[in-house]
Design a protein around this motif. Structure first.
Motif, PDB file in Angstrom:
ATOM      1  N   LEU A  34       0.848  -1.199   0.000  1.00 40.49           N
ATOM      2  CA  LEU A  34       0.000   0.000   0.000  1.00 40.49           C
ATOM      3  C   LEU A  34       0.879   1.243   0.000  1.00 40.49           C
ATOM      4  CD1 LEU A  34      -2.886  -0.883   2.482  1.00 40.49           C
ATOM      5  CD2 LEU A  34      -2.935  -0.877  -0.007  1.00 40.49           C
ATOM      6  N   VAL A  35       0.624   2.121  -0.932  1.00 32.00           N
ATOM      7  CA  VAL A  35       1.374   3.382  -1.008  1.00 32.00           C
ATOM      8  C   VAL A  35       0.362   4.510  -1.136  1.00 32.00           C
ATOM      9  CG1 VAL A  35       3.466   2.436  -2.026  1.00 32.00           C
ATOM     10  CG2 VAL A  35       1.560   3.085  -3.500  1.00 32.00           C
ATOM     11  N   PRO A  36       0.768   5.737  -0.873  1.00 30.02           N
ATOM     12  CA  PRO A  36      -0.159   6.847  -1.018  1.00 30.02           C
ATOM     13  C   PRO A  36      -0.776   6.852  -2.418  1.00 30.02           C
ATOM     14  CG  PRO A  36       1.832   7.600   0.050  1.00 30.02           C
ATOM     15  CD  PRO A  36       2.080   6.191  -0.361  1.00 30.02           C
ATOM     16  N   GLU A  40      -9.325   2.263  -1.947  1.00 25.72           N
ATOM     17  CA  GLU A  40      -9.871   1.102  -1.229  1.00 25.72           C
ATOM     18  C   GLU A  40     -10.209  -0.022  -2.205  1.00 25.72           C
ATOM     19  OE1 GLU A  40     -12.037   3.411   2.509  1.00 25.72           O
ATOM     20  OE2 GLU A  40     -13.257   2.414   1.005  1.00 25.72           O
ATOM     21  N   ARG A  41     -10.771   0.361  -3.340  1.00 29.86           N
ATOM     22  CA  ARG A  41     -11.126  -0.671  -4.322  1.00 29.86           C
ATOM     23  C   ARG A  41      -9.900  -1.420  -4.806  1.00 29.86           C
ATOM     24  NH1 ARG A  41     -16.099   0.942  -7.939  1.00 29.86           N
ATOM     25  NH2 ARG A  41     -17.275   2.094  -6.384  1.00 29.86           N
ATOM     26  N   GLU A  42      -8.844  -0.659  -5.050  1.00 27.58           N
ATOM     27  CA  GLU A  42      -7.617  -1.313  -5.513  1.00 27.58           C
ATOM     28  C   GLU A  42      -7.071  -2.239  -4.436  1.00 27.58           C
ATOM     29  OE1 GLU A  42      -6.278   2.384  -8.410  1.00 27.58           O
ATOM     30  OE2 GLU A  42      -5.336   2.130  -6.469  1.00 27.58           O
ATOM     31  N   ALA A  43      -7.125  -1.781  -3.176  1.00 26.65           N
ATOM     32  CA  ALA A  43      -6.622  -2.614  -2.081  1.00 26.65           C
ATOM     33  C   ALA A  43      -7.445  -3.895  -1.979  1.00 26.65           C
ATOM     34  CB  ALA A  43      -6.657  -1.842  -0.773  1.00 26.65           C
ATOM     35  N   ALA A  44      -8.763  -3.783  -2.162  1.00 28.25           N
ATOM     36  CA  ALA A  44      -9.624  -4.962  -2.088  1.00 28.25           C
ATOM     37  C   ALA A  44      -9.301  -5.908  -3.241  1.00 28.25           C
ATOM     38  CB  ALA A  44     -11.089  -4.536  -2.141  1.00 28.25           C
ATOM     39  N   ARG A  45      -9.060  -5.320  -4.430  1.00 30.11           N
ATOM     40  CA  ARG A  45      -8.742  -6.175  -5.578  1.00 30.11           C
ATOM     41  C   ARG A  45      -7.400  -6.878  -5.371  1.00 30.11           C
ATOM     42  NH1 ARG A  45      -8.158  -2.687  -9.694  1.00 30.11           N
ATOM     43  NH2 ARG A  45     -10.393  -2.252  -9.582  1.00 30.11           N
ATOM     44  N   LEU A  97      -7.760  -4.000   6.571  1.00 30.10           N
ATOM     45  CA  LEU A  97      -8.058  -4.979   5.527  1.00 30.10           C
ATOM     46  C   LEU A  97      -8.840  -6.102   6.199  1.00 30.10           C
ATOM     47  CD1 LEU A  97      -4.510  -5.126   3.895  1.00 30.10           C
ATOM     48  CD2 LEU A  97      -6.435  -3.673   3.245  1.00 30.10           C
ATOM     49  N   ASP A  98      -9.933  -6.490   5.593  1.00 33.69           N
ATOM     50  CA  ASP A  98     -10.800  -7.502   6.204  1.00 33.69           C
ATOM     51  C   ASP A  98     -11.192  -8.481   5.107  1.00 33.69           C
ATOM     52  OD1 ASP A  98     -13.126  -8.899   7.128  1.00 33.69           O
ATOM     53  OD2 ASP A  98     -13.230  -7.436   8.758  1.00 33.69           O
ATOM     54  N   MET A  99     -10.880  -9.761   5.306  1.00 33.70           N
ATOM     55  CA  MET A  99     -11.195 -10.738   4.256  1.00 33.70           C
ATOM     56  C   MET A  99     -11.594 -12.057   4.878  1.00 33.70           C
ATOM     57  SD  MET A  99      -7.313 -11.374   3.094  1.00 33.70           S
ATOM     58  CE  MET A  99      -6.624  -9.930   3.854  1.00 33.70           C
ATOM     59  N   ALA A 100     -12.361 -12.845   4.138  1.00 33.87           N
ATOM     60  CA  ALA A 100     -12.822 -14.141   4.652  1.00 33.87           C
ATOM     61  C   ALA A 100     -12.787 -15.177   3.538  1.00 33.87           C
ATOM     62  CB  ALA A 100     -14.229 -14.000   5.227  1.00 33.87           C
ATOM     63  N   PRO A 101     -11.583 -15.662   3.220  1.00 38.66           N
ATOM     64  CA  PRO A 101     -11.485 -16.654   2.148  1.00 38.66           C
ATOM     65  C   PRO A 101     -11.874 -18.052   2.629  1.00 38.66           C
ATOM     66  CG  PRO A 101      -9.320 -16.224   3.059  1.00 38.66           C
ATOM     67  CD  PRO A 101     -10.271 -15.316   3.786  1.00 38.66           C
ATOM     68  N   ILE A 102     -12.328 -18.875   1.688  1.00 40.72           N
ATOM     69  CA  ILE A 102     -12.585 -20.290   1.985  1.00 40.72           C
ATOM     70  C   ILE A 102     -11.621 -21.099   1.122  1.00 40.72           C
ATOM     71  CG2 ILE A 102     -14.279 -22.148   1.888  1.00 40.72           C
ATOM     72  CD1 ILE A 102     -16.442 -19.991   2.155  1.00 40.72           C
ATOM     73  N   HIS A 103     -10.856 -21.939   1.778  1.00 42.62           N
ATOM     74  CA  HIS A 103      -9.839 -22.701   1.060  1.00 42.62           C
ATOM     75  C   HIS A 103      -9.956 -24.152   1.470  1.00 42.62           C
ATOM     76  CE1 HIS A 103      -6.356 -23.251  -1.344  1.00 42.62           C
ATOM     77  NE2 HIS A 103      -5.520 -23.474  -0.356  1.00 42.62           N
ATOM     78  N   ARG A 104     -10.054 -25.042   0.519  1.00 45.48           N
ATOM     79  CA  ARG A 104     -10.227 -26.476   0.771  1.00 45.48           C
ATOM     80  C   ARG A 104     -11.366 -26.710   1.751  1.00 45.48           C
ATOM     81  NH1 ARG A 104      -4.062 -27.082   1.516  1.00 45.48           N
ATOM     82  NH2 ARG A 104      -3.357 -26.996  -0.627  1.00 45.48           N
ATOM     83  N   GLY A 105     -12.437 -25.958   1.565  1.00 43.21           N
ATOM     84  CA  GLY A 105     -13.639 -26.185   2.358  1.00 43.21           C
ATOM     85  C   GLY A 105     -13.583 -25.606   3.759  1.00 43.21           C
TER      86      GLY A 105
END
Lengths: 283, 613
Positions: A34-36, A40-45, A97-105
């Motif tokens: 993250l740089v100046p 937010e959209r870019e960070a989410a992507r 940053l807040d994320m909730a990935p599902i990996h291998r179930g």
């Protein structure tokens, strides 16, 4: 390895721990980039792409990113405001940053607070968050009703001088249950939430409604029950005059009678915990 | 520094052919000043110096009709930290006047004077300029002229715009007179009446040398509240008569053809007295365009602030000069609040600052850059407030453990604050406790404890700190937290409402009493605000179990209402800035306030309702 209870075998928990580590690795990788000027959209992507490259195909919810006073949900009126915007990061701005990935179930749900440059107040917030981590674990081990724990956390926040900002989340939850999710070929999201994971949550809500518990840990009456065994994604969120900070990680609650085994954090090797240890050592 | 010493020994080496002689001078308003005369352009300027010459030089420029003694109160406050230099503008005080007078007062010549003095008193180092009134008009010229570059380190402007900026300001408003701009133009046009008067020939001189000069000190005392302490000096009629040429030589020329390159090449601090009878605040609306490094400050005072508000000026000058001396680190975190121009560096004391509205108020003032004293009965929470206040922008913050109901403790606190932190500029008497229950079941003890904290706490606060404010004579503000219950009767809040109604009336009376001393008093009536006041409230006529149940229940209702104390804090700051008398905050508090005036019977009806228990 702790004994497996309540339907989770040791390697099950290991799997959850791996996803959680993966998610935190993603957060640290994105935070470092993250740089100046980044929005937010870019960070989410960036989070989404990092995790997709490592095999994540399904989500409990898509990654979020909040910058500046949006970390304290300043002026949030509708849930749509949680979604990433075109706000640009500036030097000295806090971010989450807040994320909730599902990996291998298996699901992880994490929150990572950082700041672009030194920010004494933000550091203070992060240090004070750790008190809540201890408090929550202690009270869950005492098997106190979730609603009561919620209120105690809120009282501690007020004593610390902060505002409770997890109240802004849907249903004002400080935590929610997560679980295994069947791996499907098609895993659409609705309003940022994965349908497969939501289905599990809805099933829990239905069963819980019959049995007098809820997969949502809220300040309301439906959370007036002792901790329910399972995996809880706990996310206390502090706000103070336009600066917010949170962590989110999985708490394992079991039906063991031994207090130590009845509840424990899935993993203590996480950035916000390491940071505190480092500071304690430095002191 | 070396060159500076050299020149001091051999004054004649100073630039621009100035002739310098130095002599010790004592007595008068500038007691202890070293006086010398600097010759430049056919006249001699009277220069006074205070403080160690090795320290950074702060040069104070006086206005019209004044002499350098107008700065005496500020100069004495600065002399321990800086090398303070003052001089009489040509034709004023101890300086000689040019002949002929016409054409002898142009800004170009005044710039020559400044450079001659600067070279004499601080040959090697640039000086920090501070100007009031015409001193500030001159200062703007120096700060924007090319030939002074490198001789000025910073400029503090008080009540005196650049004539060039003023010219552009007028042109822009004449060129596109929107209703607002036209109103601004007409407003300033009316305030500038004396400028037109000074352009008439001979009459101003006659008036100043005659009745006006004689009555001026009394006039200043009456209209501008300037304390009678030996100022203006005896040279006033001559100063004022000569000074009329400042206007005649510069105003028309500059306003008609303002310079296009009038950009400040130094950091500028603009101090705006908000009650100035001669200058509108809007004059500075577009100032950022001309002064890129601009710090704004506002002061609720009239025009002659060097006489009436020396403490405030000295503090801001010190902060600004220190910040612009090379090698000083910039303070982190900087004040970002909405009212930072008004409260930066001010001393604010908040009682009951350990939680709720008091804590939020302390934070709001901290965010505006104020120095905060957080007072609470609970030392830990007061300490916490002070700690966070420092993190959000307070340059300094302290915690004090005091029970406001205890007169001795309050006296001790006042003494400690006065000696260690200074005189309080804003006092917020916020500490209070809740008591509920029917009158017939409220015990005498409960009555006493309620009145002790809610009423006596406020009385003690106003007495000890109000006295300090009044003795200092430089204004201030007192905010008392009353309540919507002060005008909304209720069958279950007799003790609480009584105490708060008393606070409201006390505030109103005090406001009337202190108005003449420039001290504002505000009563804030918040209404239902989500704080822990109910968590600690007493419910009369109930046992412990019932008490707990009611506290929980009431706290839940307050939580559902969920009006944040931060909004009350914002209202407090706004009230101080606007000097409001009574400030109901929540919508229900405002509705009740309105009803209490137009339909008191409706309020009496509401008072009879038994609230849910």
């Amino acid at each position: 390895m702790r004994p497996a209870t309540n339907g989770y075998r040791a390697d099950d928990l290991r799997g959850f721990r791996e996803v959680q580590q993966l998610a935190y690795a993603c957060a640290e990788s994105v935070a470092a980039r993250l740089v100046p000027g980044v929005t937010e959209r870019e960070a989410a992507r960036m989070q989404r792409e990092w995790l997709r490259e490592r095999g994540v195909r399904d989500w409990f919810h898509l990654p979020f990113a909040w910058f500046g006073d949006r970390t304290a949900f300043a002026g949030f009126k509708s849930p749509l405001q949680f979604f990433p915007t075109n706000r640009r990061l500036e030097p000295g701005m806090p971010f989450i940053l807040d994320m909730a990935p599902i990996h291998r179930g298996r699901t992880a749900d994490i929150g990572y607070s950082g700041c672009l440059g030194p920010h004494p107040l933000h550091e203070r917030l992060l240090a004070d968050l750790l008190d809540h981590r201890e408090l929550i674990l202690a009270r869950v081990r005492e098997r106190r009703p979730l609603r009561e724990i919620y209120q105690e956390v809120e009282r501690l926040m007020i004593r610390q001088g902060y505002a409770n900002r997890h109240r802004a989340y849907p249903f004002g939850v400080i935590a929610h249950k997560v679980d295994r999710v069947p791996e499907r070929r098609w895993s659409p999201t609705v309003l940022g939430f994965g349908t497969n994971a939501l289905r599990g949550l809805a099933r829990d809500a239905l069963h819980g409604h019959r049995d007098g518990w809820s997969p949502l840990w809220s300040p309301y009456r439906f959370s007036d029950h002792p901790p329910r065994p399972g995996l809880w994604a706990v996310e206390p969120h502090l706000g103070f005059r336009g600066t917010g900070a949170k962590f989110e990680e999985l708490l394992v609650v079991t039906d063991s009678r031994d207090p130590e085994e009845s509840a424990f954090w899935l993993d203590d090797d996480l950035p916000h915990v390491r940071r505190e240890h480092k500071e304690a050592q430095a002191a | 520094m070396n060159g500076k010493k050299l020149n001091r020994q051999d004054g004649t080496r100073a630039g621009r052919g100035a002739r310098i002689g130095a002599e010790e001078h004592g007595g008068g308003l500038l007691e202890g000043a070293r006086e010398r005369r600097v010759a430049t352009g056919g006249i001699e300027l009277c220069v006074a110096e205070l403080g160690d010459a090795e320290r950074p030089t702060v040069m104070l420029l006086h206005g019209y009709p004044d002499s350098k003694e107008v700065w005496s109160r500020v100069a004495h406050r600065l002399k321990d930290r800086f090398h303070v230099v003052l001089y009489d503008v040509r034709g004023c005080g101890g300086s000689t006047a040019p002949t002929p007078l016409r054409g002898g007062f142009t800004l170009e010549k005044l710039t020559d004077d400044f450079l001659a003095v600067a070279d004499a008193v601080s040959p090697g180092e640039p000086v920090h300029l501070v100007g009031h009134d015409w001193g500030s008009v001159q200062g703007w010229e120096f700060a924007t002229a090319r030939r002074t570059e490198g001789r000025i380190a910073s400029f503090t402007s008080i009540s005196g715009p650049s004539l060039d900026h003023f010219g552009h300001w007028i042109k822009r408003r004449v060129a596109r007179p929107t209703p607002r701009r036209a109103a601004q133009l007409l407003g300033q046009g009316a305030k500038s009446w004396y400028v037109y008067a000074l352009h008439t020939p001979v009459l101003p001189e006659l008036a100043w040398r005659g009745p006006l000069g004689k009555g001026w000190p009394r006039l200043l005392e009456l209209t501008e509240k300037v304390p009678a302490d030996g100022y203006p000096t005896a040279s006033l009629p001559r100063d004022a008569a000569h000074g009329a040429w400042l206007y005649r030589d510069n105003v028309r020329a500059r306003l008609r053809r303002p310079r296009a390159d009038c950009y400040a090449h130094v950091p500028v601090q603009l101090i705006t007295p908000t009650e100035d009878s001669f200058l509108s605040e809007h004059l500075y609306d577009e100032l950022e365009q001309w002064a890129p490094r601009l710090t704004r400050r506002t002061l609720p005072a009239k025009h002659w602030v060097p006489r009436t508000r020396p403490d405030h000026l000295a503090a801001w000058i010190t902060e600004f000069v220190t910040g612009n001396e090379s090698g000083t680190p910039v303070r982190e975190p900087a004040a970002t609040g909405k009212y930072a121009d008004r409260f930066g560096g001010r001393l604010v004391l908040v009682t009951g600052a350990g939680s709720g509205i008091g804590r939020a108020t302390a934070f709001a003032f901290a965010e505006a850059g104020a120095r905060v004293v957080a007072v609470d009965r609970d030392a830990g929470s007061a300490e916490r407030t002070a700690e966070l206040a420092r993190l959000v922008g307070a340059p300094e913050a302290w915690a004090e453990r005091v029970d406001v109901a205890d007169e001795q403790e309050m006296e001790k606190l006042a003494q400690k604050v006065a000696t260690e932190y200074g005189t309080v500029d804003v006092l917020v008497n916020n500490a209070g406790i809740g008591t509920a229950g029917p009158f017939l079941e409220t015990t005498t003890e409960e009555w006493k404890s309620t009145l002790d904290v809610n009423l006596w706490g406020v009385i003690h606060g106003c007495r000890v700190f109000g006295r300090q404010m009044a003795e200092r004579g430089q204004g201030g503000h007192i905010v008392n937290t009353a309540s919507a219950a002060a005008y909304q009767p209720s069958r279950v809040l007799s003790a609480y409402s009584t105490s708060k109604a008393a606070v409201l009336m006390l505030s109103e009376c005090l406001r009337a009493e202190l108005a003449g001393r420039g001290i504002g008093v505000t009563a804030v009536c918040p209404g239902f605000v989500n704080t822990n006041i109910v968590g600690a409230a007493r419910f009369a006529g109930t046992d412990e179990e019932e008490q707990r149940r009611r506290r929980r229940r009431t706290a839940r209702l307050y939580g559902l209402r969920n009006y944040p104390p931060e909004k009350v804090a914002d209202a407090v700051l706004r009230a101080v800035v606007r000097n409001q008398a009574v400030v109901p905050v929540t919508p229900e508090a405002r509705a009740a306030r309105l009803l209490s005036r137009i339909a008191p019977r409706a309020l009496r009806g509401i008072a009879r309702i038994q609230p849910p228990t």
